[in-house]
Design a protein around this motif. Structure first.
Motif, PDB file in Angstrom:
ATOM      1  N   CYS A  69       0.812  -1.227   0.000  1.00 31.67           N
ATOM      2  CA  CYS A  69       0.000   0.000   0.000  1.00 31.67           C
ATOM      3  C   CYS A  69       0.840   1.269   0.000  1.00 31.67           C
ATOM      4  O   CYS A  69       1.957   1.292   0.520  1.00 31.67           O
ATOM      5  CB  CYS A  69      -0.893   0.040   1.236  1.00 31.67           C
ATOM      6  N   GLN A  97      -6.215  -1.728  -5.463  1.00 31.46           N
ATOM      7  CA  GLN A  97      -7.131  -1.089  -4.513  1.00 31.46           C
ATOM      8  C   GLN A  97      -6.997   0.424  -4.605  1.00 31.46           C
ATOM      9  O   GLN A  97      -5.907   0.948  -4.848  1.00 31.46           O
ATOM     10  CB  GLN A  97      -6.792  -1.509  -3.077  1.00 31.46           C
ATOM     11  N   SER A 100      -9.191   3.104  -0.377  1.00 43.42           N
ATOM     12  CA  SER A 100      -9.295   1.947   0.507  1.00 43.42           C
ATOM     13  C   SER A 100      -8.546   2.176   1.817  1.00 43.42           C
ATOM     14  O   SER A 100      -7.818   3.151   1.974  1.00 43.42           O
ATOM     15  CB  SER A 100      -8.712   0.711  -0.199  1.00 43.42           C
ATOM     16  N   MET A 110      -7.562  -5.563   3.016  1.00 37.74           N
ATOM     17  CA  MET A 110      -7.969  -4.181   2.780  1.00 37.74           C
ATOM     18  C   MET A 110      -9.452  -4.152   2.455  1.00 37.74           C
ATOM     19  O   MET A 110     -10.035  -5.163   2.042  1.00 37.74           O
ATOM     20  CB  MET A 110      -7.190  -3.556   1.617  1.00 37.74           C
ATOM     21  N   THR A 111     -10.047  -2.994   2.642  1.00 38.84           N
ATOM     22  CA  THR A 111     -11.440  -2.799   2.267  1.00 38.84           C
ATOM     23  C   THR A 111     -11.550  -1.552   1.409  1.00 38.84           C
ATOM     24  O   THR A 111     -10.896  -0.534   1.688  1.00 38.84           O
ATOM     25  CB  THR A 111     -12.346  -2.679   3.508  1.00 38.84           C
ATOM     26  N   GLY A 112     -12.355  -1.645   0.358  1.00 37.05           N
ATOM     27  CA  GLY A 112     -12.534  -0.511  -0.534  1.00 37.05           C
ATOM     28  C   GLY A 112     -12.689  -0.971  -1.973  1.00 37.05           C
ATOM     29  O   GLY A 112     -12.842  -2.164  -2.260  1.00 37.05           O
ATOM     30  N   TYR A 113     -12.628  -0.005  -2.889  1.00 35.18           N
ATOM     31  CA  TYR A 113     -12.750  -0.321  -4.314  1.00 35.18           C
ATOM     32  C   TYR A 113     -11.523  -1.085  -4.801  1.00 35.18           C
ATOM     33  O   TYR A 113     -10.397  -0.809  -4.390  1.00 35.18           O
ATOM     34  CB  TYR A 113     -12.871   0.957  -5.137  1.00 35.18           C
ATOM     35  N   GLN A 114     -11.764  -2.041  -5.695  1.00 36.21           N
ATOM     36  CA  GLN A 114     -10.659  -2.718  -6.358  1.00 36.21           C
ATOM     37  C   GLN A 114     -10.888  -2.759  -7.863  1.00 36.21           C
ATOM     38  O   GLN A 114     -11.936  -3.212  -8.329  1.00 36.21           O
ATOM     39  CB  GLN A 114     -10.482  -4.150  -5.845  1.00 36.21           C
ATOM     40  N   ASP A 127     -15.888  -4.555  -4.998  1.00 28.25           N
ATOM     41  CA  ASP A 127     -15.897  -3.890  -3.696  1.00 28.25           C
ATOM     42  C   ASP A 127     -15.338  -4.880  -2.666  1.00 28.25           C
ATOM     43  O   ASP A 127     -16.045  -5.769  -2.202  1.00 28.25           O
ATOM     44  CB  ASP A 127     -17.311  -3.449  -3.330  1.00 28.25           C
ATOM     45  N   GLU A 128     -14.058  -4.713  -2.340  1.00 34.62           N
ATOM     46  CA  GLU A 128     -13.308  -5.660  -1.513  1.00 34.62           C
ATOM     47  C   GLU A 128     -13.646  -5.522  -0.039  1.00 34.62           C
ATOM     48  O   GLU A 128     -13.583  -4.423   0.529  1.00 34.62           O
ATOM     49  CB  GLU A 128     -11.803  -5.413  -1.734  1.00 34.62           C
ATOM     50  N   ARG A 130     -16.160  -5.305   1.736  1.00 24.38           N
ATOM     51  CA  ARG A 130     -17.184  -4.332   2.138  1.00 24.38           C
ATOM     52  C   ARG A 130     -18.530  -4.840   1.645  1.00 24.38           C
ATOM     53  O   ARG A 130     -19.238  -5.502   2.385  1.00 24.38           O
ATOM     54  CB  ARG A 130     -16.852  -2.932   1.596  1.00 24.38           C
TER      55      ARG A 130
END
Length: 212
Positions: A69, A97, A100, A110-114, A127-128, A130
């Protein structure tokens, strides 16, 4: 005279708005030599080879998802990157990602857009950790036509306010506007290697233009 003045003012306002949303000078997110500006498992999962960030393994199954990241968040931007995904067995998948954040349980997730990549997911928006679903999937015939398997491909992510667009080798695959006002529109950028397969991903030439 009044009409001319009003037209001039409107023109100036439009010009200011255009300048405010124009991209800034592109910056290189990866210098090709060090992990400066990045954090993650650089002892085992991620390494630098031939000017590229490389994650995963072709000889051992990747035990779980892992992400390298950025150390700072981004909101509105255009990100361009070259990737190459290789694999010999199991689930061969990767993705970029954005907007995120890292989770704490488990810490490697991780969480968020991928901006997803891999068989059945090429150049789709996921959407990872989430909503855990594909938000937009491109036409499979388009992917078949433009994808270069086991070779370098160009990937572009455009995130502008609540609109997200993805491009694979210059062709648009996703145009999505987020309807949920509670979804964060700022966060980290992360490079994923998916768990469950003997897979190796290479990323290089990462350039980002922030949109002001």
């Amino acid at each position: 005279m009044k009409v001319s003045l009003i037209s001039t003012l409107i023109g100036c306002a439009l010009l200011v708005g255009f300048i405010a949303r124009s991209p800034q000078k592109a910056v290189r997110l990866f210098d090709g030599k060090t992990f400066r500006g990045w954090e993650g498992d650089t002892l085992k999962t991620w390494r630098i080879r031939d000017g590229a960030l490389v994650g995963g393994s072709l000889t051992e199954a990747v035990p779980h998802n892992d992400f390298l990241c950025t150390t700072r968040p981004y909101a509105n931007f255009i990100l361009r990157v070259k990737f190459k995904l290789l694999g010999t067995d199991g689930f061969i998948n990767t993705g970029v990602q954005f907007r995120s954040k890292r989770l704490t349980n488990p810490a490697y997730e991780m969480t968020g857009y991928q901006a997803d990549l891999g068989k059945g997911y090429w150049a789709s928006l996921y959407d990872e950790s989430r909503r855990n679903k594909t938000l937009v999937a491109p036409d499979s015939m388009l992917i078949k036509k433009i994808l270069k398997p086991n070779d370098w491909n160009d990937y572009e992510i455009r995130a502008e306010n609540r609109r997200i667009r993805l491009y694979l080798n210059g062709k648009q695959t996703v145009d999505y506007t987020e309807p949920d006002q509670t979804i964060p529109q700022e966060g980290l950028i992360g490079l994923q290697i998916h768990g469950g397969g003997k897979a190796e991903v290479h990323y290089k030439d990462l350039f980002l233009e922030e949109l002001r």
